[in-house]
Scaffold this active site. Structure first.
Site, PDB file in Angstrom:
ATOM      1  N   LYS A  49       0.840  -1.198   0.000  1.00 56.63           N
ATOM      2  CA  LYS A  49       0.000   0.000   0.000  1.00 56.63           C
ATOM      3  C   LYS A  49       0.879   1.253   0.000  1.00 56.63           C
ATOM      4  CE  LYS A  49      -3.387   2.217   2.976  1.00 56.63           C
ATOM      5  NZ  LYS A  49      -4.272   2.035   4.126  1.00 56.63           N
ATOM      6  N   GLU A  86      10.780  -4.710   4.011  1.00 60.21           N
ATOM      7  CA  GLU A  86      10.833  -6.114   3.593  1.00 60.21           C
ATOM      8  C   GLU A  86      10.449  -6.255   2.117  1.00 60.21           C
ATOM      9  OE1 GLU A  86       9.377  -4.959   6.294  1.00 60.21           O
ATOM     10  OE2 GLU A  86       9.515  -6.369   7.986  1.00 60.21           O
ATOM     11  N   GLY A 143      -4.629  -2.184   5.279  1.00 60.66           N
ATOM     12  CA  GLY A 143      -3.944  -3.314   4.650  1.00 60.66           C
ATOM     13  C   GLY A 143      -4.589  -4.651   4.981  1.00 60.66           C
ATOM     14  N   ARG A 144      -4.939  -4.849   6.231  1.00 57.08           N
ATOM     15  CA  ARG A 144      -5.482  -6.155   6.654  1.00 57.08           C
ATOM     16  C   ARG A 144      -6.929  -6.354   6.212  1.00 57.08           C
ATOM     17  NH1 ARG A 144      -4.148  -2.764  10.735  1.00 57.08           N
ATOM     18  NH2 ARG A 144      -5.747  -2.036  12.174  1.00 57.08           N
ATOM     19  N   GLU A 166      -3.847  -6.952  15.089  1.00 55.06           N
ATOM     20  CA  GLU A 166      -3.393  -5.620  14.681  1.00 55.06           C
ATOM     21  C   GLU A 166      -4.547  -4.620  14.844  1.00 55.06           C
ATOM     22  OE1 GLU A 166      -0.081  -5.040  11.633  1.00 55.06           O
ATOM     23  OE2 GLU A 166      -1.793  -4.325  10.505  1.00 55.06           O
ATOM     24  N   HIS A 183      -3.655 -33.560  17.892  1.00 50.92           N
ATOM     25  CA  HIS A 183      -2.497 -34.381  18.257  1.00 50.92           C
ATOM     26  C   HIS A 183      -1.315 -33.521  18.677  1.00 50.92           C
ATOM     27  CE1 HIS A 183      -4.524 -38.005  16.841  1.00 50.92           C
ATOM     28  NE2 HIS A 183      -5.088 -37.172  15.968  1.00 50.92           N
ATOM     29  N   LYS A 218      10.003  -0.751  13.678  1.00 50.12           N
ATOM     30  CA  LYS A 218      10.509  -0.406  12.335  1.00 50.12           C
ATOM     31  C   LYS A 218      11.541   0.716  12.454  1.00 50.12           C
ATOM     32  CE  LYS A 218       6.197  -1.015   9.716  1.00 50.12           C
ATOM     33  NZ  LYS A 218       5.228  -0.303   8.891  1.00 50.12           N
TER      34      LYS A 218
HETATM   35  O1  F6P Z   1       2.834  -4.081   9.865  1.00 48.92           O
HETATM   36  C1  F6P Z   1       2.318  -2.843   9.615  1.00 48.92           C
HETATM   37  C2  F6P Z   1       1.714  -2.742   8.256  1.00 48.92           C
HETATM   38  O2  F6P Z   1       1.509  -1.389   8.003  1.00 48.92           O
HETATM   39  C3  F6P Z   1       0.436  -3.547   8.082  1.00 48.92           C
HETATM   40  O3  F6P Z   1      -0.665  -2.938   8.626  1.00 48.92           O
HETATM   41  C4  F6P Z   1       0.403  -3.691   6.612  1.00 48.92           C
HETATM   42  O4  F6P Z   1      -0.531  -4.650   6.217  1.00 48.92           O
HETATM   43  C5  F6P Z   1       1.832  -4.076   6.336  1.00 48.92           C
HETATM   44  O5  F6P Z   1       2.570  -3.261   7.238  1.00 48.92           O
HETATM   45  C6  F6P Z   1       2.306  -3.875   4.943  1.00 48.92           C
HETATM   46  O6  F6P Z   1       2.240  -2.551   4.554  1.00 48.92           O
HETATM   47  P1  F6P Z   1       2.356  -2.129   3.040  1.00 48.92           P
HETATM   48  O7  F6P Z   1       1.237  -2.739   2.301  1.00 48.92           O
HETATM   49  O8  F6P Z   1       2.306  -0.624   3.040  1.00 48.92           O
HETATM   50  O9  F6P Z   1       3.684  -2.635   2.530  1.00 48.92           O
END
Ligand code: F6P
Length: 541
Positions: A204, A210, A265-266, A351, A382, A502
């Site tokens: 987003k 990452e 995002g979620r 979250e 199990h 972060k």
């Molecule tokens: O972990 C925080 C967060 O902002 C989440 O809410 C989000 O889904 C994820 O990082 C990824 O963010 P982006 O889509 O901006 O890379």
């Protein structure tokens, strides 16, 4: 504060009268409870009879929901009001599944036409990839789709592609890269042919460490074999709200699928973040899933709360976590294809509701979101079910099952579902000492073979796991989370808690990478860990 209300105090008082009651007594007092405490709507059957509740408990919880203004809050969400107060934004995931022609406004704008423009662009692209019309740089058909994203830009499509594998094009491979651990992108690409591989960079913000690190590595991997920068255009598309970031990365904004700041995002699987899923199951399958979401949206908005599935589920979870002291809640789908469902819910729930300050900035004196955990049944039986049956903790469980299997093979499905039903029965009713003795168990073993029971479960049954049902299930939990957030008066749509880690990581990166020994100004533990890491790495190289 809601905790000062008469409705809250009534529940606290009720909890005390409740302490000595056992599910065995509740079923004995009301043998019809298995029917009366079940609700069916939008293709989902929710049996909440094996919960530590009476009719009075439900009435008190419903009164609390009214007191918390749940109706008004649901209306505010659907009306596009800025209910994400700390970010001054709407939380309009419901607009992602609105029908064409509907009107949902935020900031004075009807967002439904934009949603459908993106859905059309996704459908066109997914169709071209599936048919082989969209090719790689050397003209080969795309056979592999790799989504690069993390959190909400990963867990939804990763879970849904697995859940709907049976509805997916099995001639294609779908992979998901999220972890900044280089092993992740390596494992995902090692056996793929770059000429047949499409990367969807999903972020987003398009600033996530990452995702951008993995995307750069993927681009290097591609160019190492295709040796022409122009190949990026065929092999990389993006999903984002940040067109500038996408362009700077080197992806043509024409190949960007838009998302908006009014979708968390979620909560974004049903928009462009679901592009990999749409390629897997096809645009028609994706539309079916949106129908499922929409059914639950309609239901949560219009059904009376006493027959409202997400509201009831949210109230039950609140009852356990806030009033009965349960620290965790398990969600156990009896479906191999839903093996990632609980992982997905972890972000959705934790979250959203892992908050300790309310909307007015006040510290909250009550328990909010629980630890959500669980894996697929029957495997869990199990592994950790021993603790559920005979441990010392109160752990309510949601058990999810399907009447029809995805694979009708021999007796498998009957055995699977027998396990679900048996677990809910055993957890609720246990086995008394007398019953154990009557079976001739030697006296020293009787305490070990006795099951206290009285362990609550909610069972959710659906016909079969298809795109529509998956949409319903996800929306059920989205609105459950919303219900709880509304009662606790928290912002379920921000996530400030992930920011500090972060920020600190970005400070530590140069300290790890510095050629000269850096001056460290952390606490003594962090300083020592960094020194050991640097020393160990130097020895290895
Ligand atoms: O972990 C925080 C967060 O902002 C989440 O809410 C989000 O889904 C994820 O990082 C990824 O963010 P982006 O889509 O901006 O890379």
């Amino acid at each position: 504060m809601i905790a000062d209300s008469a409705e809250w105090r009534a529940l606290e008082a009720h909890r005390n009268t409740f302490a000595s009651r056992h599910l065995r007594d509740l079923f004995a007092e009301d043998p019809g409870r298995g029917r009366s405490m079940a609700v069916e709507a939008a293709g989902l059957y929710l049996d909440y009879s094996k919960n530590l509740v009476t009719g009075e408990t439900i009435e008190l919880l419903l009164a609390l929901a009214e007191r918390a203004g749940l109706h008004e809050r649901i209306d505010a969400m659907f009306a596009g009001e800025p209910i994400n107060r700390t970010e001054n934004r709407a939380a309009l995931h419901v607009a992602l599944r609105a029908r064409e022609g509907e009107e949902i406004r935020t900031g004075g704008r009807n967002v439904v036409p934009e949603v459908h423009a993106v859905l059309r662009k996704m459908a066109e692209f997914a169709g071209r990839v599936r048919s082989g019309d969209w090719t790689g740089f050397t003209g080969r058909r795309i056979a592999n789709v790799v989504n690069i994203g993390i959190g909400g830009s990963d867990l939804g499509p990763r879970m849904a592609v697995e859940a709907l594998r049976d509805h997916a094009d099995r001639s294609m491979t779908f992979r998901f890269v999220s972890n900044v651990d280089g092993a992740d992108v390596w494992e995902a690409t090692a056996d793929l042919d770059p000429e047949e591989t499409l990367f969807i960079v999903s972020s987003k913000t398009f600033t996530t460490l990452e995702t951008l690190t993995n995307a750069r590595t993927a681009r290097e991997w591609l160019l190492a074999s295709l040796r022409d920068d122009r190949a990026v255009a065929n092999h990389f598309v993006a999903v984002s709200s940040n067109a500038q970031g996408v362009a700077e990365f080197g992806i043509d904004p024409e190949n960007m699928f838009e998302m908006w700041d009014w979708v968390g995002g979620r909560y974004s699987l049903d928009g462009a973040i679901g592009l990999s899923l749409m390629i897997a199951i096809g645009p028609a399958g994706f539309r079916e899933m949106l129908e499922g979401f929409r059914e639950l949206d309609e239901h949560v908005r219009t059904a009376p709360f006493e027959r409202n599935l997400p509201v009831l589920l949210g109230l039950l979870w609140t009852w356990y976590g806030t009033f009965l002291g349960a620290e965790t809640h398990a969600v156990i789908p009896y479906s191999r294809h839903l093996e990632l469902f609980t992982t997905y819910l972890q972000q959705l729930d934790m979250e959203s509701n892992g908050k300790s300050v309310d909307l007015d900035g006040e510290l909250i004196p009550y328990q909010t979101g629980p630890v959500v955990w669980g894996t697929q049944g029957t495997d869990g039986q199990h592994a950790y079910f021993q603790l559920l049956h005979q441990g010392t903790k109160l752990i309510p469980c949601d058990l999810i099952g399907f009447v029809r299997p995805t694979h009708a093979i021999g007796r498998h499905h009957d055995l699977l579902m027998a396990s679900l039903f048996a677990q809910s029965e055993a957890l609720a009713f246990g086995r008394t000492r007398d019953e154990v003795r009557a079976e001739g168990v030697p006296e020293p073993l009787v305490p070990h073979r006795t099951f206290a029971g009285n362990r609550p479960t909610t069972t959710i049954l659906a016909d079969e796991l298809d795109p529509r049902t998956l949409g319903r299930l996800i929306a059920l939990y989205e609105h459950k989370v919303f219900t709880q957030g509304a009662i606790w008066n928290i912002d379920s749509f921000d996530q400030w808690g992930v920011e500090l880690g972060k920020a600190l990581a970005s400070r530590i990166v140069p300290e790890l990478e510095s050629q000269t020994e850096p001056e460290l100004h952390h606490d003594s533990s962090t300083n020592e860990l960094i020194r050991r890491y640097r020393a160990g790495r130097a020895r290895r190289s």
